[in-house]
Scaffold this motif. Structure first.
Motif, PDB file in Angstrom:
ATOM      1  N   UNK A 175       0.907  -1.223   0.153  1.00  0.00           N
ATOM      2  CA  UNK A 175      -0.126  -0.098   0.013  1.00  0.00           C
ATOM      3  C   UNK A 175       1.034   1.382  -0.031  1.00  0.00           C
ATOM      4  N   UNK A 176       1.793   1.319   0.791  1.00  0.00           N
ATOM      5  CA  UNK A 176       2.880   2.501   1.014  1.00  0.00           C
ATOM      6  C   UNK A 176       3.626   2.471  -0.487  1.00  0.00           C
ATOM      7  N   UNK A 177       3.937   1.664  -0.904  1.00  0.00           N
ATOM      8  CA  UNK A 177       4.656   1.751  -2.216  1.00  0.00           C
ATOM      9  C   UNK A 177       3.779   2.272  -3.564  1.00  0.00           C
ATOM     10  N   UNK A 192       9.893   3.226  -6.081  1.00  0.00           N
ATOM     11  CA  UNK A 192       8.545   2.693  -5.687  1.00  0.00           C
ATOM     12  C   UNK A 192       8.206   1.757  -6.755  1.00  0.00           C
ATOM     13  N   UNK A 193       8.025   1.817  -7.817  1.00  0.00           N
ATOM     14  CA  UNK A 193       7.849   0.886  -8.949  1.00  0.00           C
ATOM     15  C   UNK A 193       8.376  -0.366  -8.790  1.00  0.00           C
ATOM     16  N   UNK A 194       9.721  -0.382  -8.494  1.00  0.00           N
ATOM     17  CA  UNK A 194      10.522  -1.532  -8.362  1.00  0.00           C
ATOM     18  C   UNK A 194      10.095  -2.335  -7.176  1.00  0.00           C
ATOM     19  N   UNK A 247      -0.324  -6.021 -11.134  1.00  0.00           N
ATOM     20  CA  UNK A 247       1.184  -6.582 -11.885  1.00  0.00           C
ATOM     21  C   UNK A 247       1.223  -5.714 -13.315  1.00  0.00           C
ATOM     22  N   UNK A 248       0.390  -5.774 -14.003  1.00  0.00           N
ATOM     23  CA  UNK A 248       0.160  -5.143 -15.465  1.00  0.00           C
ATOM     24  C   UNK A 248       0.268  -3.759 -15.317  1.00  0.00           C
ATOM     25  N   UNK A 249      -0.440  -3.173 -14.481  1.00  0.00           N
ATOM     26  CA  UNK A 249      -0.481  -1.782 -14.175  1.00  0.00           C
ATOM     27  C   UNK A 249       1.025  -1.313 -13.757  1.00  0.00           C
ATOM     28  N   UNK A 250       1.659  -1.816 -13.066  1.00  0.00           N
ATOM     29  CA  UNK A 250       2.873  -1.552 -12.572  1.00  0.00           C
ATOM     30  C   UNK A 250       4.090  -1.601 -13.675  1.00  0.00           C
ATOM     31  N   UNK A 251       3.789  -2.808 -14.636  1.00  0.00           N
ATOM     32  CA  UNK A 251       4.772  -2.591 -15.873  1.00  0.00           C
ATOM     33  C   UNK A 251       4.442  -1.612 -16.736  1.00  0.00           C
ATOM     34  N   UNK A 252       3.096  -1.096 -16.906  1.00  0.00           N
ATOM     35  CA  UNK A 252       2.791  -0.203 -17.706  1.00  0.00           C
ATOM     36  C   UNK A 252       2.858   1.094 -17.176  1.00  0.00           C
TER      37      UNK A 252
END
Length: 334
Positions: A175-177, A192-194, A247-252
């Motif tokens: 949640x924090x990241x 934060x993405x990593x 996961x997809x939203x982080x990669x995008x």
């Protein structure tokens, strides 16, 4: 015969208050746990500034849930306080250390900030772990005679509650990241993405481990899962889809979606817990109706709290609206 079940209304109110606390204070606890691991003090300034305007308002929901629980279900306190005294003490101590760190860190010199950095970290970590361990203790049940706790002071601390404590720490970190992704930019946002990608895998792994441990380690819950199998399968299925969406939203490199998806994961976990434990207030024997105060007491307190909740919601919405947008290094402590 009562036309309105006041106990059911109070269950909804307290559940809503606890859930709002977990969601809204969870991300700033997560930011505190991630605090020492960023690259420099400027990034830590931004992290603290991102939650400084809202952290104390977020904890209003904890006060609401605790006060409502005492008013509507006083007999729960007869079991929970002696059973969870040490865990609750650690929770409150962690929140106190964190609150002190907020105020004093920005008044200290650059060289004098390190004690408050660690107070912010350890306060957040201890409070988060204690919350998860308390939830685990609730799942595993209490040794009672009537409404008197007859177990030991450390019965709440077991391998299972350690796992639930660590699981909530991981969830709060996620949640924090994702909050930092939403509120920051540049190097800190990249970091934060990593971190969020690693935490997604950790949270989903803990979700599976705790679910299996809950089912096979607590027969009363396993029986309930079998009886409600037609409904409960929905929650792990949705969790998988939401995890993939996250996961997809982080990669995008989407900014708002990861935070939203993480909150949905918490919603699913909370709903699964509610269905697994319903209707027990003090498992494995006493229901909420067993522990409820008199209807007159419930009604009297309900009238007051129905005025308070809209005020808290309005204040919360106004605060988040005023402090919307990105937080930057040149912006001071709010």
């Amino acid at each position: 015969m009562e036309l309105i079940d006041l106990t059911l209304i109070w269950i909804a109110i307290i559940g809503f208050g606890v859930f709002m606390y977990v969601l809204m204070d969870g991300f700033d606890l997560g930011v505190g746990i991630l605090f020492p691991f960023v690259g420099n003090d400027e990034h830590r300034d931004v992290m603290m500034n991102s939650v400084a305007p809202v952290w104390d308002g977020n904890e209003t929901w904890l006060v609401l849930g605790g006060a409502g629980l005492l008013a509507a279900f006083p007999l729960i306190y007869a079991v929970f306080l002696p059973a969870l005294y040490i865990g609750v003490f650690l929770l409150l101590a962690g929140l106190i250390f964190r609150g002190v760190a907020f105020e004093f860190r920005f008044k200290a010199s650059r060289k004098g900030r390190w004690p408050w950095n660690w107070a912010f970290f350890f306060g957040s970590l201890v409070a988060s772990f204690a919350q998860g361990a308390v939830v685990g203790a609730y799942i595993q049940g209490f040794e009672v005679e009537g409404f008197s706790y007859v177990g030991g002071p450390l019965d709440w601390l077991t391998p299972f509650t350690v796992m639930t404590g660590l699981g909530l720490v991981a969830g709060y970190c996620l949640l924090g990241a994702t909050w930092l992704i939403l509120k920051t930019e540049g190097e800190l946002q990249d970091w934060a993405y990593r971190v969020a990608r690693r935490l997604v895998l950790a949270v989903l792994a803990v979700y599976v481990i705790v679910s299996l441990w809950t089912a096979f380690g607590h027969p009363h819950i396993w029986d309930r899962w079998l009886a409600n199998a037609m409904v409960l399968w929905i929650f792990p299925t949705l969790a998988v889809f939401v995890g993939l969406w996250l996961w997809r939203s982080l990669n995008r490199r989407e900014e708002g979606t990861p935070f939203l998806a993480t909150m949905i994961l918490f919603v699913l976990a909370f709903a699964g817990l509610l269905i697994s434990m319903w209707p027990y207030a003090v498992p494995p024997e006493h229901t909420f109706w067993d522990a409820a105060s008199s209807p007159d007491s419930q009604l009297f307190t309900l009238i007051g709290i129905l005025f308070v909740i809209p005020i808290i919601l309005a204040y919360t919405a106004w605060t988040y609206w005023v402090f919307r947008g990105k937080v930057r290094a040149d912006e001071g402590y709010h």
